[in-house]
Design a protein around this motif. Structure first.
Motif, PDB file in Angstrom:
ATOM      1  N   TYR A  17      -6.313   4.945  15.360  1.00  0.00           N
ATOM      2  CA  TYR A  17      -6.870   5.474  14.113  1.00  0.00           C
ATOM      3  C   TYR A  17      -5.818   6.152  13.226  1.00  0.00           C
ATOM      4  O   TYR A  17      -5.884   6.055  12.005  1.00  0.00           O
ATOM      5  CB  TYR A  17      -7.986   6.477  14.415  1.00  0.00           C
ATOM      6  CG  TYR A  17      -9.146   5.898  15.184  1.00  0.00           C
ATOM      7  CD1 TYR A  17     -10.266   5.395  14.523  1.00  0.00           C
ATOM      8  CD2 TYR A  17      -9.129   5.839  16.575  1.00  0.00           C
ATOM      9  CE1 TYR A  17     -11.339   4.859  15.223  1.00  0.00           C
ATOM     10  CE2 TYR A  17     -10.194   5.310  17.290  1.00  0.00           C
ATOM     11  CZ  TYR A  17     -11.292   4.819  16.608  1.00  0.00           C
ATOM     12  OH  TYR A  17     -12.348   4.282  17.304  1.00  0.00           O
ATOM     13  N   ASP A  18      -4.897   6.876  13.823  1.00  0.00           N
ATOM     14  CA  ASP A  18      -3.920   7.672  13.080  1.00  0.00           C
ATOM     15  C   ASP A  18      -3.149   6.798  12.093  1.00  0.00           C
ATOM     16  O   ASP A  18      -2.478   5.853  12.490  1.00  0.00           O
ATOM     17  CB  ASP A  18      -2.961   8.319  14.087  1.00  0.00           C
ATOM     18  CG  ASP A  18      -1.872   9.164  13.435  1.00  0.00           C
ATOM     19  OD1 ASP A  18      -1.906   9.364  12.211  1.00  0.00           O
ATOM     20  OD2 ASP A  18      -0.980   9.626  14.168  1.00  0.00           O
ATOM     21  N   GLY A  19      -3.244   7.114  10.815  1.00  0.00           N
ATOM     22  CA  GLY A  19      -2.530   6.363   9.791  1.00  0.00           C
ATOM     23  C   GLY A  19      -3.229   5.078   9.419  1.00  0.00           C
ATOM     24  O   GLY A  19      -3.568   4.855   8.259  1.00  0.00           O
ATOM     25  N   ASN A  20      -3.479   4.240  10.411  1.00  0.00           N
ATOM     26  CA  ASN A  20      -4.077   2.926  10.155  1.00  0.00           C
ATOM     27  C   ASN A  20      -5.404   3.022   9.405  1.00  0.00           C
ATOM     28  O   ASN A  20      -5.706   2.192   8.557  1.00  0.00           O
ATOM     29  CB  ASN A  20      -4.281   2.181  11.475  1.00  0.00           C
ATOM     30  CG  ASN A  20      -2.976   1.946  12.209  1.00  0.00           C
ATOM     31  OD1 ASN A  20      -2.154   1.161  11.784  1.00  0.00           O
ATOM     32  ND2 ASN A  20      -2.792   2.654  13.308  1.00  0.00           N
ATOM     33  N   LEU A  21      -6.192   4.068   9.735  1.00  0.00           N
ATOM     34  CA  LEU A  21      -7.489   4.225   9.072  1.00  0.00           C
ATOM     35  C   LEU A  21      -7.328   4.369   7.563  1.00  0.00           C
ATOM     36  O   LEU A  21      -8.110   3.801   6.801  1.00  0.00           O
ATOM     37  CB  LEU A  21      -8.232   5.439   9.644  1.00  0.00           C
ATOM     38  CG  LEU A  21      -9.535   5.815   8.932  1.00  0.00           C
ATOM     39  CD1 LEU A  21     -10.518   4.643   8.919  1.00  0.00           C
ATOM     40  CD2 LEU A  21     -10.159   7.049   9.559  1.00  0.00           C
ATOM     41  N   GLY A  22      -6.328   5.116   7.120  1.00  0.00           N
ATOM     42  CA  GLY A  22      -6.144   5.311   5.683  1.00  0.00           C
ATOM     43  C   GLY A  22      -5.828   4.030   4.951  1.00  0.00           C
ATOM     44  O   GLY A  22      -6.247   3.838   3.796  1.00  0.00           O
ATOM     45  N   VAL A  23      -5.097   3.132   5.605  1.00  0.00           N
ATOM     46  CA  VAL A  23      -4.764   1.841   4.999  1.00  0.00           C
ATOM     47  C   VAL A  23      -5.997   0.937   4.985  1.00  0.00           C
ATOM     48  O   VAL A  23      -6.345   0.336   3.962  1.00  0.00           O
ATOM     49  CB  VAL A  23      -3.605   1.169   5.761  1.00  0.00           C
ATOM     50  CG1 VAL A  23      -3.318  -0.214   5.184  1.00  0.00           C
ATOM     51  CG2 VAL A  23      -2.355   2.041   5.703  1.00  0.00           C
ATOM     52  N   VAL A  24      -6.673   0.844   6.131  1.00  0.00           N
ATOM     53  CA  VAL A  24      -7.881   0.019   6.224  1.00  0.00           C
ATOM     54  C   VAL A  24      -8.947   0.519   5.251  1.00  0.00           C
ATOM     55  O   VAL A  24      -9.649  -0.275   4.607  1.00  0.00           O
ATOM     56  CB  VAL A  24      -8.405   0.010   7.671  1.00  0.00           C
ATOM     57  CG1 VAL A  24      -9.810  -0.572   7.745  1.00  0.00           C
ATOM     58  CG2 VAL A  24      -7.458  -0.790   8.564  1.00  0.00           C
ATOM     59  N   SER A  66      -1.810   5.218   3.490  1.00  0.00           N
ATOM     60  CA  SER A  66      -1.388   5.933   4.678  1.00  0.00           C
ATOM     61  C   SER A  66      -0.362   5.039   5.371  1.00  0.00           C
ATOM     62  O   SER A  66       0.245   4.190   4.723  1.00  0.00           O
ATOM     63  CB  SER A  66      -2.572   6.276   5.587  1.00  0.00           C
ATOM     64  OG  SER A  66      -2.201   7.269   6.522  1.00  0.00           O
ATOM     65  N   HIS A  67      -0.184   5.192   6.673  1.00  0.00           N
ATOM     66  CA  HIS A  67       0.914   4.488   7.356  1.00  0.00           C
ATOM     67  C   HIS A  67       0.414   3.568   8.457  1.00  0.00           C
ATOM     68  O   HIS A  67      -0.647   3.797   9.050  1.00  0.00           O
ATOM     69  CB  HIS A  67       1.910   5.497   7.934  1.00  0.00           C
ATOM     70  CG  HIS A  67       1.306   6.436   8.943  1.00  0.00           C
ATOM     71  ND1 HIS A  67       1.398   6.233  10.304  1.00  0.00           N
ATOM     72  CD2 HIS A  67       0.602   7.587   8.799  1.00  0.00           C
ATOM     73  CE1 HIS A  67       0.784   7.217  10.947  1.00  0.00           C
ATOM     74  NE2 HIS A  67       0.292   8.053  10.057  1.00  0.00           N
ATOM     75  N   ILE A  68       1.227   2.544   8.758  1.00  0.00           N
ATOM     76  CA  ILE A  68       0.884   1.605   9.826  1.00  0.00           C
ATOM     77  C   ILE A  68       1.861   1.680  10.994  1.00  0.00           C
ATOM     78  O   ILE A  68       1.728   0.916  11.949  1.00  0.00           O
ATOM     79  CB  ILE A  68       0.778   0.149   9.310  1.00  0.00           C
ATOM     80  CG1 ILE A  68       2.070  -0.291   8.610  1.00  0.00           C
ATOM     81  CG2 ILE A  68      -0.416  -0.009   8.376  1.00  0.00           C
ATOM     82  CD1 ILE A  68       2.087  -1.776   8.232  1.00  0.00           C
ATOM     83  N   HIS A  86       1.729  14.759   6.800  1.00  0.00           N
ATOM     84  CA  HIS A  86       1.195  13.453   6.394  1.00  0.00           C
ATOM     85  C   HIS A  86       2.000  12.916   5.213  1.00  0.00           C
ATOM     86  O   HIS A  86       2.726  13.664   4.545  1.00  0.00           O
ATOM     87  CB  HIS A  86      -0.278  13.586   5.973  1.00  0.00           C
ATOM     88  CG  HIS A  86      -1.180  14.082   7.052  1.00  0.00           C
ATOM     89  ND1 HIS A  86      -1.602  13.289   8.093  1.00  0.00           N
ATOM     90  CD2 HIS A  86      -1.735  15.312   7.255  1.00  0.00           C
ATOM     91  CE1 HIS A  86      -2.385  14.007   8.898  1.00  0.00           C
ATOM     92  NE2 HIS A  86      -2.471  15.222   8.409  1.00  0.00           N
ATOM     93  N   ASP A  87       1.818  11.627   4.924  1.00  0.00           N
ATOM     94  CA  ASP A  87       2.475  11.038   3.756  1.00  0.00           C
ATOM     95  C   ASP A  87       2.117  11.783   2.477  1.00  0.00           C
ATOM     96  O   ASP A  87       2.909  11.817   1.532  1.00  0.00           O
ATOM     97  CB  ASP A  87       2.097   9.561   3.626  1.00  0.00           C
ATOM     98  CG  ASP A  87       2.794   8.682   4.652  1.00  0.00           C
ATOM     99  OD1 ASP A  87       4.039   8.701   4.678  1.00  0.00           O
ATOM    100  OD2 ASP A  87       2.113   8.005   5.416  1.00  0.00           O
ATOM    101  N   ALA A  88       0.942  12.385   2.440  1.00  0.00           N
ATOM    102  CA  ALA A  88       0.526  13.130   1.253  1.00  0.00           C
ATOM    103  C   ALA A  88       1.500  14.256   0.912  1.00  0.00           C
ATOM    104  O   ALA A  88       1.598  14.670  -0.249  1.00  0.00           O
ATOM    105  CB  ALA A  88      -0.877  13.694   1.452  1.00  0.00           C
ATOM    106  N   MET A  89       2.233  14.759   1.908  1.00  0.00           N
ATOM    107  CA  MET A  89       3.234  15.795   1.633  1.00  0.00           C
ATOM    108  C   MET A  89       4.337  15.250   0.732  1.00  0.00           C
ATOM    109  O   MET A  89       4.738  15.892  -0.247  1.00  0.00           O
ATOM    110  CB  MET A  89       3.855  16.315   2.924  1.00  0.00           C
ATOM    111  CG  MET A  89       2.912  17.034   3.845  1.00  0.00           C
ATOM    112  SD  MET A  89       3.731  17.605   5.351  1.00  0.00           S
ATOM    113  CE  MET A  89       4.656  19.008   4.714  1.00  0.00           C
ATOM    114  N   ALA A  90       4.843  14.065   1.082  1.00  0.00           N
ATOM    115  CA  ALA A  90       5.903  13.456   0.272  1.00  0.00           C
ATOM    116  C   ALA A  90       5.360  13.017  -1.081  1.00  0.00           C
ATOM    117  O   ALA A  90       6.028  13.178  -2.107  1.00  0.00           O
ATOM    118  CB  ALA A  90       6.510  12.267   1.012  1.00  0.00           C
ATOM    119  N   MET A  91       4.144  12.489  -1.114  1.00  0.00           N
ATOM    120  CA  MET A  91       3.560  12.022  -2.371  1.00  0.00           C
ATOM    121  C   MET A  91       3.291  13.184  -3.322  1.00  0.00           C
ATOM    122  O   MET A  91       3.434  13.052  -4.546  1.00  0.00           O
ATOM    123  CB  MET A  91       2.285  11.249  -2.085  1.00  0.00           C
ATOM    124  CG  MET A  91       2.497   9.981  -1.267  1.00  0.00           C
ATOM    125  SD  MET A  91       3.517   8.750  -2.115  1.00  0.00           S
ATOM    126  CE  MET A  91       2.265   7.973  -3.152  1.00  0.00           C
TER     127      MET A  91
END
Length: 421
Positions: free
Chosen positions: A98-105, A87-89, A366-371
């Motif tokens: 939480y937004d984005g950061n949670l996916g990375v953590v 996800s994104h930072i 979300h980044d998942a759209m581009a991925m």
């Protein structure tokens, strides 16, 4: 079923990392960490250190995405493939933590727990910390994930922030290299899938009393500028029936838009988010209005049908009121379905925790759209209190954090067992 003491411990450790990331900001007293800012540089370095602490091989690509790779346990038919978690930072201005950061953590926690539990992977696992999902500093939203999926748009490099700094120059200052962005692409054939854990940013899961949900699709969206031209006049002398009031025309159109979307299907929503009224005087009938319209749905056909209804009604309003109404489309993104197989795997992981396997669309991008343009992609949502996001009041409980991370661990373990077989 889940061991709740273990779940609470997972959630507590996850929250600790989120708190430590939240302390990295460009604005003391609130979380603001824009793409390629000094705080983004510090956050990227911190995430890289956490990756190394967990035994990952760390690189940073030319666009600023931090990448930590866990090699497969042994040679085999799947050893040249990888599962992506990320996800994104970057954040909005005055953000939540939480937004984005949670996916990375969560990706870091998955790696930590796989090692602790002795779960061997027949494929590689790569954790991605993207830098540009929000698109706040530059008009280049999802550019980091677009680079990985091979869909980066070169013209983004020549866009500038409000201070006139070009993206290409900010990227160089960050340590990136505009000339090597194409090297960030991950070959699609080497990827099993991309999975992203994210707070819901909406109230559905909380309303249903459920902590987790599997995302079915990311809403398609269309954005317009609505330009209405009427005629200025004295607020005290022009009778109501003889006015060509541009704002009154917008008000009538806005009421119709709300009604049309309430009657729509596929989670259809529409928002008029900005309005500029001219000449803007208390005692003058508005002669010009510029407004924005954002319309989204979890399927394309209802969204496109609603747009046609809105444009037809705008023509009728214009004729009745003696004004001109023009639409300028400035963004159009199709609905992005999530991969069915990955959805099934996530649902199985959630069910193994004794939780409902609620499926729901995402209204936010979300980044998942581009991925998903290059790789099978899926998302897991965890409930947000009050549905609040892009706000310091963003909140997800420790227990829900733990359940979400444990679901991701079980999902990866399930993928490992499936691919080993």
């Amino acid at each position: 079923m889940a061991d709740m003491m273990m779940i609470h411990d997972l959630g507590t450790r996850t929250l600790d990392l989120l708190d430590r990331l939240a302390a990295i900001t460009d604005e003391p007293g609130r979380i603001t960490r824009l793409y390629l800012s000094p705080a983004h540089r510090r956050a990227a370095d911190q995430v890289a250190d956490w990756m190394r602490d967990r035994g990952l091989d760390v690189t940073e690509d030319a666009i600023g995405t931090v990448r930590g790779f866990l090699a497969p346990a042994a040679p085999g038919p799947q050893a040249n493939r990888r599962l992506l978690i990320g996800s994104h930072i970057d954040t909005v201005i005055d953000a939540g933590k939480y937004d984005g950061n949670l996916g990375v953590v969560a990706g870091l926690m998955v790696v930590e727990e796989l090692r602790a539990r002795g779960i061997a992977l027949p494929f590689g696992l790569e954790v991605l910390a993207f830098g540009d999902e929000e698109g706040v500093r530059f008009p280049s939203s999802l550019s980091s994930s677009a680079a990985v999926s091979g869909t980066y748009r070169g013209e983004w490099l020549d866009t500038a922030d409000r201070n006139g700094v070009k993206l290409r120059d900010a990227l160089r200052a960050h340590g990136g290299d505009p000339a090597r962005i194409r090297e960030a692409v991950i070959p699609p054939g080497s990827v099993i899938g991309y999975v992203e854990l994210h707070i819901e940013q909406g109230p559905v899961l909380e309303h249903q009393g459920e902590p987790l949900g599997v995302v079915t699709s990311i809403a398609g969206q269309s954005r317009f500028r609505i330009l209405i031209t009427g005629e200025a006049g004295h607020a005290g002398t022009v009778p109501m029936g003889l006015r060509r009031d541009a704002f009154a025309a917008l008000a009538e159109l806005a009421t119709f838009i709300e009604r049309a979307t309430r009657e729509g299907t596929a989670n259809l929503v529409a928002t008029i988010g900005r309005v500029d009224v001219k000449p803007g005087a208390t005692n003058v009938i508005p002669s010009e209005v510029e407004a924005t319209l954002d319309i989204r749905a979890s399927a394309d056909a209802p969204r496109l049908a609603a747009i046609e209804r809105i444009r037809y009604e705008a023509d009728q309003i214009a004729q009745r009121r003696g004004v001109k109404i023009r639409f300028e489309r400035f963004a159009d993104v199709p609905t992005c379905p999530m991969n069915e197989d990955l959805q099934t795997g996530l649902a199985a992981a959630v069910a193994s925790l004794g939780e409902s396997t609620r499926r729901l669309p995402s209204g936010a991008g979300h980044d998942a759209m581009a991925m998903a343009r290059a790789f099978p992609s899926a998302m897991l949502f965890v409930r947000s209190r009050g549905g609040i996001s892009h706000n310091p009041a963003e909140f997800t409980s420790v227990t829900d954090l733990g359940l979400a991370v444990e679901a991701m661990i079980r999902f990866v373990a399930g993928m490992a067992a499936r691919h080993a077989a």
